[in-house]
Design an enzyme around this catalytic site. Structure first.
Site, PDB file in Angstrom:
ATOM      1  N   CYS A  29       7.344   7.059   1.532  1.00  0.00           N
ATOM      2  CA  CYS A  29       7.334   6.311   0.258  1.00  0.00           C
ATOM      3  C   CYS A  29       7.597   7.147  -0.995  1.00  0.00           C
ATOM      4  O   CYS A  29       7.629   6.599  -2.093  1.00  0.00           O
ATOM      5  CB  CYS A  29       6.027   5.526   0.043  1.00  0.00           C
ATOM      6  SG  CYS A  29       5.722   4.262   1.289  1.00  0.00           S
ATOM      7  N   ASP A  30       7.774   8.463  -0.869  1.00  0.00           N
ATOM      8  CA  ASP A  30       8.032   9.256  -2.073  1.00  0.00           C
ATOM      9  C   ASP A  30       8.896  10.479  -1.749  1.00  0.00           C
ATOM     10  O   ASP A  30       8.573  11.609  -2.126  1.00  0.00           O
ATOM     11  CB  ASP A  30       6.709   9.691  -2.717  1.00  0.00           C
ATOM     12  CG  ASP A  30       6.873  10.123  -4.180  1.00  0.00           C
ATOM     13  OD1 ASP A  30       7.905   9.750  -4.802  1.00  0.00           O
ATOM     14  OD2 ASP A  30       5.987  10.830  -4.697  1.00  0.00           O
ATOM     15  N   ILE A  31      10.013  10.228  -1.066  1.00  0.00           N
ATOM     16  CA  ILE A  31      10.938  11.321  -0.748  1.00  0.00           C
ATOM     17  C   ILE A  31      11.738  11.676  -2.000  1.00  0.00           C
ATOM     18  O   ILE A  31      12.414  10.830  -2.587  1.00  0.00           O
ATOM     19  CB  ILE A  31      11.885  10.904   0.399  1.00  0.00           C
ATOM     20  CG1 ILE A  31      11.089  10.736   1.697  1.00  0.00           C
ATOM     21  CG2 ILE A  31      13.011  11.926   0.575  1.00  0.00           C
ATOM     22  CD1 ILE A  31      10.425  12.001   2.201  1.00  0.00           C
TER      23      ILE A  31
END
Length: 218
Positions: free
Chosen positions: A46-48
């Site tokens: 969810c936060d690449i």
């Protein structure tokens, strides 16, 4: 990690070499494939983004910061959750209240892959030309009009490998399709990067991304 974050590696004063960047992209894809398909429970990061990729002594990529990650049960492939992630890397379905799947990480990886190819940030308000401000839109235009060399200013090494670079841009375009069902899985993305699966011509990813990036509300 001894070599810091991918952000400092990509956006510093010295341009990293093309071979290293390709290996880093492949390593990140391999890591996401592990999270999505090889863990006992599927993990959606969810936060690449470059700040969450660390580089070890040999510049091997390590995915870090799982603070926003979602763990899916064995019987789950999707979930409903509030918006997570960082502006510019967030998949369109977050803004449409659609179910969230591992395809949100694929989208983020596609944006990240373009940054790795071009050694520039996804959004550059100081770009010389307005068409260059949003990297994803500019990259697709360059691809469509067969002007990919414009993305590689002062990057002779990548220009010499322009066919491989074109393939990487095409893979990124498949990753950032607005419709998640059109996006490749992380497994297929990895296979395309390593050369075991052919890369077909991608459709236009959509202008939806531009409205999200330029809207201060997001």
């Amino acid at each position: 990690m001894s070599n810091g974050t991918l952000a400092s590696f990509l956006f510093g004063d010295t341009r990293p070499n093309w071979c290293q960047r390709r290996q880093i992209a492949l390593g990140i894809a391999r890591g996401l494939l592990y999270l999505h398909e090889e863990c006992s429970n599927q993990i959606v990061h969810c936060d690449i983004k470059p700040q969450n990729i660390l580089l070890d002594d040999s510049f091997t990529a390590r995915i870090s910061d799982f603070g926003l990650a979602k763990l899916l049960r064995l019987d789950q492939t999707r979930t409903i959750t509030g918006i997570r992630g960082t502006k510019g890397y967030v998949a369109p379905e977050w803004f449409k209240n659609l179910p969230i799947t591992a395809k949100v990480d694929v989208y983020s990886f596609g944006i990240l892959l373009l940054e790795i190819i071009c050694c520039r940030k996804k959004f550059d308000e100081e770009a010389e030309d307005a068409v260059q401000i949003i990297l994803a839109d500019w990259a697709y235009d360059c691809y469509k009009h067969k002007k990919l060399h414009l993305l590689l200013e002062k990057n002779d090494e990548a220009i010499e490998d322009i066919k491989m670079m074109e393939k990487y841009v095409m893979i990124a375009m498949w990753c950032i399709q607005e419709n998640p069902s059109l996006r490749t899985t992380m497994k297929k993305t990895f296979q395309m990067l390593e050369g075991t699966v052919e890369v077909s011509k991608p459709p236009d990813p959509s202008a939806y991304r531009s409205s999200i990036l330029l809207d201060p509300a997001h």
